[in-house]
Write a protein that holds these residues in place. Structure first.
Motif, mmCIF file in Angstrom:
data_model
loop_
_atom_site.group_PDB
_atom_site.id
_atom_site.type_symbol
_atom_site.label_atom_id
_atom_site.label_comp_id
_atom_site.label_asym_id
_atom_site.label_seq_id
_atom_site.Cartn_x
_atom_site.Cartn_y
_atom_site.Cartn_z
ATOM 1 N N PHE A 35 0.809 -1.217 0.000
ATOM 2 C CA PHE A 35 0.000 0.000 0.000
ATOM 3 C C PHE A 35 0.845 1.271 0.000
ATOM 4 O O PHE A 35 0.451 2.280 -0.570
ATOM 5 N N SER A 36 1.993 1.231 0.627
ATOM 6 C CA SER A 36 2.831 2.423 0.705
ATOM 7 C C SER A 36 3.284 2.906 -0.675
ATOM 8 O O SER A 36 3.060 4.066 -1.015
ATOM 9 N N PRO A 37 3.893 2.079 -1.515
ATOM 10 C CA PRO A 37 4.347 2.600 -2.818
ATOM 11 C C PRO A 37 3.256 2.703 -3.880
ATOM 12 O O PRO A 37 3.395 3.469 -4.823
ATOM 13 N N CYS A 38 2.169 1.952 -3.732
ATOM 14 C CA CYS A 38 1.184 1.941 -4.816
ATOM 15 C C CYS A 38 0.534 3.302 -5.009
ATOM 16 O O CYS A 38 0.121 3.629 -6.114
ATOM 17 N N GLY A 39 0.461 4.104 -3.977
ATOM 18 C CA GLY A 39 -0.144 5.427 -4.112
ATOM 19 C C GLY A 39 0.558 6.303 -5.130
ATOM 20 O O GLY A 39 -0.051 7.160 -5.752
ATOM 21 N N TYR A 40 1.844 6.065 -5.337
ATOM 22 C CA TYR A 40 2.603 6.840 -6.313
ATOM 23 C C TYR A 40 2.375 6.360 -7.735
ATOM 24 O O TYR A 40 2.795 7.008 -8.682
ATOM 25 N N TYR A 43 -1.494 7.511 -10.302
ATOM 26 C CA TYR A 43 -1.802 8.760 -10.981
ATOM 27 C C TYR A 43 -1.966 8.503 -12.474
ATOM 28 O O TYR A 43 -1.191 7.767 -13.070
ATOM 29 N N PRO A 44 -2.966 9.108 -13.096
ATOM 30 C CA PRO A 44 -3.189 8.888 -14.528
ATOM 31 C C PRO A 44 -2.035 9.441 -15.370
ATOM 32 O O PRO A 44 -1.305 10.334 -14.941
ATOM 33 N N ALA A 61 0.306 -5.417 -13.472
ATOM 34 C CA ALA A 61 -0.396 -6.620 -12.995
ATOM 35 C C ALA A 61 -0.557 -6.583 -11.483
ATOM 36 O O ALA A 61 -1.617 -6.945 -10.949
ATOM 37 N N TRP A 62 0.465 -6.140 -10.765
ATOM 38 C CA TRP A 62 0.400 -6.015 -9.302
ATOM 39 C C TRP A 62 -0.680 -5.005 -8.908
ATOM 40 O O TRP A 62 -1.482 -5.257 -7.999
ATOM 41 N N LEU A 63 -0.737 -3.859 -9.601
ATOM 42 C CA LEU A 63 -1.765 -2.860 -9.307
ATOM 43 C C LEU A 63 -3.162 -3.412 -9.587
ATOM 44 O O LEU A 63 -4.111 -3.106 -8.857
ATOM 45 N N GLN A 64 -3.288 -4.228 -10.616
ATOM 46 C CA GLN A 64 -4.577 -4.855 -10.901
ATOM 47 C C GLN A 64 -4.989 -5.775 -9.748
ATOM 48 O O GLN A 64 -6.165 -5.830 -9.392
ATOM 49 N N ARG A 65 -4.029 -6.497 -9.181
ATOM 50 C CA ARG A 65 -4.349 -7.354 -8.026
ATOM 51 C C ARG A 65 -4.792 -6.512 -6.840
ATOM 52 O O ARG A 65 -5.734 -6.875 -6.134
ATOM 53 N N LEU A 66 -4.151 -5.376 -6.627
ATOM 54 C CA LEU A 66 -4.565 -4.494 -5.527
ATOM 55 C C LEU A 66 -5.980 -3.966 -5.760
ATOM 56 O O LEU A 66 -6.771 -3.870 -4.826
ATOM 57 N N ARG A 67 -6.299 -3.632 -7.006
ATOM 58 C CA ARG A 67 -7.642 -3.121 -7.332
ATOM 59 C C ARG A 67 -8.737 -4.146 -7.024
ATOM 60 O O ARG A 67 -9.888 -3.776 -6.829
ATOM 61 N N GLN A 68 -8.391 -5.418 -7.025
ATOM 62 C CA GLN A 68 -9.374 -6.475 -6.779
ATOM 63 C C GLN A 68 -9.642 -6.717 -5.293
ATOM 64 O O GLN A 68 -10.541 -7.485 -4.941
ATOM 65 N N LEU A 69 -8.896 -6.064 -4.419
ATOM 66 C CA LEU A 69 -9.086 -6.271 -2.978
ATOM 67 C C LEU A 69 -10.434 -5.706 -2.527
ATOM 68 O O LEU A 69 -10.865 -4.655 -3.009
ATOM 69 N N PRO A 70 -11.086 -6.383 -1.593
ATOM 70 C CA PRO A 70 -12.349 -5.860 -1.057
ATOM 71 C C PRO A 70 -12.143 -4.467 -0.455
ATOM 72 O O PRO A 70 -11.173 -4.224 0.262
ATOM 73 N N GLY A 71 -13.035 -3.567 -0.790
ATOM 74 C CA GLY A 71 -12.973 -2.221 -0.234
ATOM 75 C C GLY A 71 -12.050 -1.272 -0.984
ATOM 76 O O GLY A 71 -11.948 -0.106 -0.618
ATOM 77 N N TRP A 72 -11.386 -1.760 -2.022
ATOM 78 C CA TRP A 72 -10.469 -0.892 -2.756
ATOM 79 C C TRP A 72 -11.238 0.223 -3.449
ATOM 80 O O TRP A 72 -12.315 0.018 -3.975
ATOM 81 N N ALA A 73 -10.674 1.411 -3.433
ATOM 82 C CA ALA A 73 -11.212 2.543 -4.191
ATOM 83 C C ALA A 73 -10.036 3.306 -4.774
ATOM 84 O O ALA A 73 -8.972 3.374 -4.159
ATOM 85 N N SER A 74 -10.223 3.853 -5.948
ATOM 86 C CA SER A 74 -9.137 4.618 -6.560
ATOM 87 C C SER A 74 -8.882 5.873 -5.725
ATOM 88 O O SER A 74 -9.781 6.370 -5.040
ATOM 89 N N PRO A 75 -7.666 6.392 -5.775
ATOM 90 C CA PRO A 75 -7.345 7.581 -4.971
ATOM 91 C C PRO A 75 -8.300 8.744 -5.209
ATOM 92 O O PRO A 75 -8.695 9.426 -4.263
ATOM 93 N N TYR A 76 -8.711 8.974 -6.462
ATOM 94 C CA TYR A 76 -9.590 10.102 -6.724
ATOM 95 C C TYR A 76 -11.029 9.863 -6.280
ATOM 96 O O TYR A 76 -11.791 10.805 -6.140
ATOM 97 N N GLU A 77 -11.389 8.617 -6.042
ATOM 98 C CA GLU A 77 -12.698 8.342 -5.459
ATOM 99 C C GLU A 77 -12.677 8.651 -3.962
ATOM 100 O O GLU A 77 -13.695 8.975 -3.373
ATOM 101 N N MET A 78 -11.519 8.529 -3.349
ATOM 102 C CA MET A 78 -11.399 8.709 -1.901
ATOM 103 C C MET A 78 -11.056 10.138 -1.506
ATOM 104 O O MET A 78 -11.420 10.578 -0.421
ATOM 105 N N LEU A 79 -10.335 10.853 -2.363
ATOM 106 C CA LEU A 79 -9.877 12.197 -2.018
ATOM 107 C C LEU A 79 -10.950 13.227 -2.351
ATOM 108 O O LEU A 79 -11.483 13.227 -3.449
#
Length: 88
Positions: A35-40, A43-44, A61-79
């Motif tokens: 979670f720490s590095p994925c935030g960087y 960005y589009p 591919a790693w980011l796609q796996r993170l997107r599949q986690l329950p409760g995941w939301a894109s940064p712009y959906e959360m900010l």
């Protein structure tokens, strides 16, 4: 900016190789190491100048796996607030 881009390319290259044979950074479950590095890296292209999917396929591919986690939301959906595009 060229110096900074070189450092980012180097760091992204290390992460890209690290996740070649791993589902997540450490083991089979996501941790803060994911979670720490994925935030960087979410960005589009028009904001970051990085086409992660094209340049770093294992990161993509790693980011796609993170997107599949329950409760995941894109940064712009959360900010909150209006999205401001860069001026470069």
């Amino acid at each position: 900016m060229g110096w900074l881009k070189g450092r980012m390319d180097n760091a992204f290259g290390i992460v890209n190789q690290h996740v070649v044979n791993r589902a997540f950074m450490v083991g089979d479950q996501p941790t803060m190491a994911d979670f720490s590095p994925c935030g960087y890296m979410f960005y589009p292209l028009e904001e970051s100048g990085y086409d992660v999917a094209a340049s770093y396929p294992h990161i993509h591919a790693w980011l796609q796996r993170l997107r599949q986690l329950p409760g995941w939301a894109s940064p712009y959906e959360m900010l909150p607030g209006e999205r401001i595009l860069p001026k470069w």
